[in-house]
Enzyme design. Structure first.
Site, mmCIF file in Angstrom:
data_model
loop_
_atom_site.group_PDB
_atom_site.id
_atom_site.type_symbol
_atom_site.label_atom_id
_atom_site.label_comp_id
_atom_site.label_asym_id
_atom_site.label_seq_id
_atom_site.Cartn_x
_atom_site.Cartn_y
_atom_site.Cartn_z
ATOM 1 N N GLY A 39 -22.827 20.478 -51.932
ATOM 2 C CA GLY A 39 -23.227 21.168 -53.158
ATOM 3 C C GLY A 39 -23.461 20.135 -54.230
ATOM 4 O O GLY A 39 -24.246 19.210 -54.050
ATOM 5 N N GLU A 40 -22.757 20.270 -55.308
ATOM 6 C CA GLU A 40 -22.921 19.347 -56.440
ATOM 7 C C GLU A 40 -21.528 18.918 -56.910
ATOM 8 O O GLU A 40 -20.794 19.711 -57.485
ATOM 9 C CB GLU A 40 -23.726 20.065 -57.537
ATOM 10 C CG GLU A 40 -24.024 19.213 -58.734
ATOM 11 C CD GLU A 40 -24.693 17.896 -58.389
ATOM 12 O OE1 GLU A 40 -25.684 17.894 -57.641
ATOM 13 O OE2 GLU A 40 -24.202 16.852 -58.854
ATOM 14 N N SER A 41 -21.212 17.652 -56.655
ATOM 15 C CA SER A 41 -19.849 17.195 -56.889
ATOM 16 C C SER A 41 -19.453 17.214 -58.369
ATOM 17 O O SER A 41 -18.286 17.433 -58.699
ATOM 18 C CB SER A 41 -19.652 15.797 -56.302
ATOM 19 O OG SER A 41 -20.584 14.910 -56.858
ATOM 20 N N CYS A 71 -20.725 15.943 -47.582
ATOM 21 C CA CYS A 71 -21.678 15.568 -48.633
ATOM 22 C C CYS A 71 -21.012 15.572 -50.022
ATOM 23 O O CYS A 71 -20.217 14.687 -50.306
ATOM 24 C CB CYS A 71 -22.922 16.443 -48.545
ATOM 25 S SG CYS A 71 -24.349 15.678 -49.290
ATOM 26 N N ARG A 102 -23.678 7.925 -54.945
ATOM 27 C CA ARG A 102 -24.308 9.257 -54.912
ATOM 28 C C ARG A 102 -25.824 9.140 -54.745
ATOM 29 O O ARG A 102 -26.438 8.218 -55.265
ATOM 30 C CB ARG A 102 -24.007 10.017 -56.205
ATOM 31 C CG ARG A 102 -22.542 10.381 -56.338
ATOM 32 C CD ARG A 102 -22.278 11.118 -57.653
ATOM 33 N NE ARG A 102 -23.025 12.358 -57.706
ATOM 34 C CZ ARG A 102 -23.434 12.910 -58.836
ATOM 35 N NH1 ARG A 102 -23.192 12.327 -59.995
ATOM 36 N NH2 ARG A 102 -24.103 14.040 -58.807
ATOM 37 N N ILE A 130 -29.062 15.529 -47.383
ATOM 38 C CA ILE A 130 -29.742 16.067 -48.574
ATOM 39 C C ILE A 130 -29.115 15.433 -49.816
ATOM 40 O O ILE A 130 -27.955 15.694 -50.114
ATOM 41 C CB ILE A 130 -29.582 17.604 -48.659
ATOM 42 C CG1 ILE A 130 -30.107 18.281 -47.384
ATOM 43 C CG2 ILE A 130 -30.290 18.149 -49.904
ATOM 44 C CD1 ILE A 130 -29.783 19.767 -47.284
ATOM 45 N N ARG A 131 -29.862 14.600 -50.496
ATOM 46 C CA ARG A 131 -29.318 13.853 -51.654
ATOM 47 C C ARG A 131 -27.899 13.350 -51.295
ATOM 48 O O ARG A 131 -26.942 13.524 -52.039
ATOM 49 C CB ARG A 131 -29.277 14.737 -52.919
ATOM 50 C CG ARG A 131 -30.657 15.122 -53.412
ATOM 51 C CD ARG A 131 -30.628 15.827 -54.749
ATOM 52 N NE ARG A 131 -29.827 17.025 -54.705
ATOM 53 C CZ ARG A 131 -28.708 17.205 -55.420
ATOM 54 N NH1 ARG A 131 -28.272 16.277 -56.235
ATOM 55 N NH2 ARG A 131 -28.040 18.330 -55.304
ATOM 56 N N HIS A 166 -24.577 17.185 -43.710
ATOM 57 C CA HIS A 166 -24.154 18.585 -43.599
ATOM 58 C C HIS A 166 -24.206 19.054 -42.150
ATOM 59 O O HIS A 166 -25.255 19.534 -41.725
ATOM 60 C CB HIS A 166 -25.125 19.496 -44.363
ATOM 61 C CG HIS A 166 -25.184 19.273 -45.832
ATOM 62 N ND1 HIS A 166 -24.360 19.925 -46.710
ATOM 63 C CD2 HIS A 166 -25.989 18.498 -46.588
ATOM 64 C CE1 HIS A 166 -24.653 19.559 -47.944
ATOM 65 N NE2 HIS A 166 -25.636 18.688 -47.897
ATOM 66 N N GLU A 168 -22.692 21.660 -41.219
ATOM 67 C CA GLU A 168 -22.572 23.125 -41.345
ATOM 68 C C GLU A 168 -23.924 23.814 -41.453
ATOM 69 O O GLU A 168 -24.073 24.964 -41.050
ATOM 70 C CB GLU A 168 -21.676 23.478 -42.553
ATOM 71 C CG GLU A 168 -22.246 23.244 -43.957
ATOM 72 C CD GLU A 168 -22.165 21.808 -44.435
ATOM 73 O OE1 GLU A 168 -21.803 20.919 -43.628
ATOM 74 O OE2 GLU A 168 -22.480 21.557 -45.619
HETATM 75 N N1 GLN Z 1 -26.004 14.675 -54.576
HETATM 76 C C1 GLN Z 1 -24.965 15.655 -54.580
HETATM 77 C C2 GLN Z 1 -23.777 15.197 -55.435
HETATM 78 O O1 GLN Z 1 -23.829 14.180 -56.001
HETATM 79 C C3 GLN Z 1 -24.502 15.957 -53.153
HETATM 80 C C4 GLN Z 1 -25.607 16.640 -52.395
HETATM 81 C C5 GLN Z 1 -25.171 17.516 -51.287
HETATM 82 O O2 GLN Z 1 -24.001 17.931 -51.176
HETATM 83 N N2 GLN Z 1 -26.119 17.834 -50.453
HETATM 84 O O3 GLN Z 1 -22.806 15.875 -55.529
#
Ligand code: GLN
Length: 188
Positions: A39-41, A71, A102, A130-131, A166, A168
């Site tokens: 997700g987004e940390s 992630c 990141r 993904i990112r 990921h 999952e």
């Molecule tokens: N780039 C996101 C972060 O910094 C992580 C991306 C992801 O969980 N797919 O949290």
């Protein structure tokens, strides 16, 4: 509280593991392990502080609660974030002895899928980046379970396991099983 937790819930329920969502410190009371999703940390840091979850969660993991992060979950567990592009101080749980950079595998449009050899599974698994964060340093007590282009992408430190990608998303459950087996003693 944030991210692709429903994909993890689906995997655990397919494995016959009882799950509950964790949003508040009370939710921590009845769990034997925690999965922290992709997700987004930064959002995870902020929301967990806002709900008073950050400190109890940090303490419980530090005291031995098994944790599995994918992630953003890896970033949230990590001790250090490579700070070059940091414009603000991001708080992490700091329980996994590694440094992460990141978004080091590229922007959203540079997302990719590959297969990774995981010796502990005796097989390769599909991996979606993904990112994704790159693990740039690990402590002596951290085991590397898989690498991608020479960087660790699956790591384990006793009951804490984490990966840059990921599993999952594709319903790949074998890393979840490895963690359940190693950290909680559940049979594969
Ligand atoms: N780039 C996101 C972060 O910094 C992580 C991306 C992801 O969980 N797919 O949290």
């Amino acid at each position: 509280m944030q991210g692709d937790f429903s994909a993890h819930l689906k995997i655990f329920s397919e494995l016959g593991v009882k799950t509950r969502l964790v949003r508040t410190p009370r939710d921590l009371e009845e769990i034997d392990g925690i999965a922290i999703p992709g997700g987004e940390s930064t959002v995870m840091s902020r929301l967990s502080e806002r709900y008073g979850l950050f400190e109890p969660l940090r303490t419980r993991i530090a005291e031995g609660l098994p944790a599995f992060g994918t992630c953003a979950g890896l970033i949230f567990l990590a001790k250090h974030i490579d700070g070059a592009s940091q414009t603000f101080q991001q708080t992490t749980l700091g329980v996994l002895d590694c440094t992460v950079a990141r978004n080091a595998y590229g922007a959203q449009r540079e997302s990719f899928q590959t297969r990774l050899e995981v010796a502990a599974l005796g097989d390769s698994i599909p991996a979606t980046f993904i990112r994704a964060p790159k693990i740039t340093a690990i402590g002596e007590n951290v085991e590397v379970l898989a690498t991608w282009q020479e960087a660790p992408v699956v790591v384990r430190q006793s009951g804490i396991m984490a990966c840059s990608f990921h599993p999952e998303i594709e319903g790949e459950s074998r890393l979840h099983q490895l963690w359940l087996h190693g950290a909680l003693g559940l049979e594969r």
